[in-house]
Enzyme design. Structure first.
Site, PDB file in Angstrom:
ATOM      1  N   ASP A  24       0.833  -1.190   0.000  1.00 21.02           N
ATOM      2  CA  ASP A  24       0.000   0.000   0.000  1.00 21.02           C
ATOM      3  C   ASP A  24       0.880   1.257   0.000  1.00 21.02           C
ATOM      4  OD1 ASP A  24      -2.651   1.288   0.436  1.00 21.02           O
ATOM      5  OD2 ASP A  24      -1.720   1.941   2.312  1.00 21.02           O
ATOM      6  N   GLU A  64       1.543  -0.506  -5.131  1.00 24.73           N
ATOM      7  CA  GLU A  64       0.629   0.560  -5.523  1.00 24.73           C
ATOM      8  C   GLU A  64       1.452   1.829  -5.717  1.00 24.73           C
ATOM      9  OE1 GLU A  64      -3.271   3.001  -3.840  1.00 24.73           O
ATOM     10  OE2 GLU A  64      -1.729   2.343  -2.459  1.00 24.73           O
TER      11      GLU A  64
END
Ligand code: CA
Length: 572
Positions: A259, A300
């Site tokens: 993330d 990401e």
């Protein structure tokens, strides 16, 4: 004599070009249409089409992730097993056979080979992206033993499991941050502090500085409840390495979705993509590959390709999500522009010629595909067709395969999975944590399974083909040109396996379309066999340098029609 033939040849090419450019300029053109013209007439535009196809990939045996289709699950919304209205690990176990029953001979599962679970750590928020304990699971989802059981059951079915790893920030409720509020605490330096408000804006114009109860200001790039960890403190860096070790070694996950990868090291105005951040991921890769050579990471990094690429390669993250491609595919099907899809894949190829990237149409932060297409199932099918036949490891956000709808705010993109026509769509026996989407009586797994024309059955067929044909997974991506503006023609080639992908992205039937290719590794005659969709074509013939000149497709290609043709060598 030779010169005469050459002259005739040149004249006929000129005529073909003239016809092509006439056809593409009949209607008024938008910018996107003009881009499409560039590609359609690109026999003269070498910047877009590669003359020499990319060399075949040499794959590492540990790279299992190149062979699978992933499925992203928000645990809270997938399946509730104990009637508290919240999805849980045991609920996922109950539904694993839907994703993959482990038997390649049955046709009623999706054929998924990997699952990405959104954060499973304890958290005060419903979504879990503000973690309070990196070494435990969220009690809403079950116990650590339940989670290990899920890993075991997934493994039985040949499904790998990766989890969201939230490295950049914790929750303000994390004991580390609570302790850090005391300036004398060892944890104080685990976070980023300022005595006075630096009055600095974040990358998207937000205020990343928040006042704490101790009167100081702390840095939290996403939200006041998510204080950024201070990676300049070596103990923080070591601890997060250890968190990764714990999940790989002691729990047994197969890898991580990283993330907010861009933001680990930030100082002053350098808030994203700092050299320290990129170097950290390189160290991290060596670290986790030492623990498990098959461990996988996908990052990401929503940025321009040249930035995304810094995080990848042989020394960085195993794979990275292609955010721009997702937008390009969705938009190019919304207003038919095959050239934009082709350009997007070729742009990626410039930075990721090893095809170590991941593709998707939407994720938990984005409008659902069926809402983007305002309920147009044909377009949703085409979007699935394009990315499931393209290079990169595909990820499907749960519910996209049945055409669940959802617009922002985020909670509405993450509503409970729609399983059946039973009460609460079979998600829970009580009241779901978030209401089931309207329309679930028609849009649910059970109903769509029974309809051979459904979006779900299109996904199933495409995943099954992908699982069976290496050319779709890691083959070369070789775009062709077409005389028809809305035609998407691509060859995927892996060793002797050759597939021709054709789709009419437009809502009008096409007549007498041709496709062409300047040069390729192919030559001679091939018999054509439709392995997806229907076609009356029997044979295709490449000349000695692999060129294809004005090959005539089916006389009529229906609106939104998609076909995959297998090229079988004809031995005379
Ligand atoms: Ca539950």
């Amino acid at each position: 004599m030779k010169n005469k033939i050459k002259a005739l040849f040149i004249i006929s090419i000129c005529i073909i070009l003239l016809i092509t450019s006439c056809r593409t300029s009949v209607t008024p053109q938008s910018t996107l249409d003009k881009l499409s013209e560039t590609v359609n007439t690109s026999t003269t535009q070498k910047t877009i089409l590669p003359v020499t196809p990319t060399p075949e990939l040499i794959l590492d045996v540990n790279e299992w992730w190149r062979d699978v289709v992933f499925y992203e699950i928000f645990v809270r919304s997938f399946k509730d097993s104990d009637g508290d209205g919240k999805g849980d690990f045991n609920g996922i176990i109950e539904q694993l056979d839907y994703l993959n029953d482990g038997d390649p001979n049955t046709g009623d599962d999706l054929g998924i080979g990997g699952i990405w679970l959104m954060p499973i750590n304890p958290s005060p928020s419903y979504h879990g992206y503000d973690v309070t304990d990196y070494y435990a699971v969220n009690p809403d989802y079950g116990t650590m033993d339940d989670f290990k059981k899920l890993l075991e059951e997934a493994d039985k079915r040949g499904i790998r499991v990766i989890i969201d790893l939230v490295l950049n920030h914790t929750s303000t409720k994390h004991p580390w941050f609570k302790s850090a509020l005391d300036t004398n605490s060892d944890y104080h330096d685990w976070f980023v502090w300022a005595d006075e408000n630096p009055r600095q804006t974040g990358p998207w114009g937000q205020n990343p500085w928040h006042r704490a109860i101790n009167g100081l200001y702390y840095y939290g790039i996403f939200w006041s409840e998510m204080p950024d960890l201070n990676y300049y403190n070596p103990t923080v860096s070591k601890t997060m390495m250890d968190v990764s070790r714990f999940w790989l070694e002691e729990v047994g996950v197969d890898g991580f979705r990283v993330d907010a990868a861009r933001y680990l090291y930030s100082e002053g105005f350098a808030q994203q993509d700092t050299p320290e951040t990129i170097a950290w991921f390189q160290d991290w890769r060596s670290f986790y590959k030492n623990i498990d050579a098959e461990a996988y990471s996908v990052g990401e990094v929503w940025a321009d390709l040249q930035i995304v690429a810094k995080y990848g390669g042989n020394t960085g993250l195993d794979s990275l999500f292609m955010f721009d491609l997702a937008e390009d595919i969705k938009n190019s099907i919304y207003s038919p522009t095959p050239s934009r899809i082709i350009k997007s894949y070729l742009d990626i190829d410039e930075y990721f010629s090893d095809q170590a990237f991941s593709t998707f149409l939407s994720n938990h932060d984005q409008q659902r595909v069926m809402s983007f297409y305002k309920g147009d199932i044909q377009k949703a099918k085409l979007a699935a067709f394009v990315y499931l036949t393209g290079p990169g490891t595909p990820f499907i956000y749960y519910g996209e395969e049945i055409g669940m709808t959802g617009n922002k705010p985020d909670e509405m993109l993450r509503t409970p999975m729609q399983w059946s026509t039973d009460a609460q769509s079979g998600f829970t026996s009580s009241i779901p944590w978030e209401p089931i989407n309207p329309g679930w009586q028609e849009i649910n797994v059970k109903s769509l399974m029974e309809n051979p024309e459904s979006l779900l059955n299109t996904y199933k067929a495409l995943i099954s083909l992908r699982n069976n044909y290496s050319a779709l997974k890691t083959g070369q991506y070789l775009p062709l040109t077409s005389s028809c503006r809305t035609m998407y023609p691509v060859l995927r080639i892996k060793d002797s396996e050759i597939l021709l992908i054709l789709a009419n992205l437009g809502k009008q039937d096409l007549e007498n379309c041709t496709i062409a290719l300047e040069e390729s590794s192919l030559s001679g005659k091939y018999q054509l066999e439709a392995i997806f969709g229907e076609s009356s074509l029997n044979e295709i013939n490449f000349d000695s340098n692999g060129a294809l000149l004005g090959f005539q497709l089916d006389p009529v290609i229906k609106a939104f029609d998609a076909v995959i043709l297998k090229l079988n060598v004809i031995i005379d």
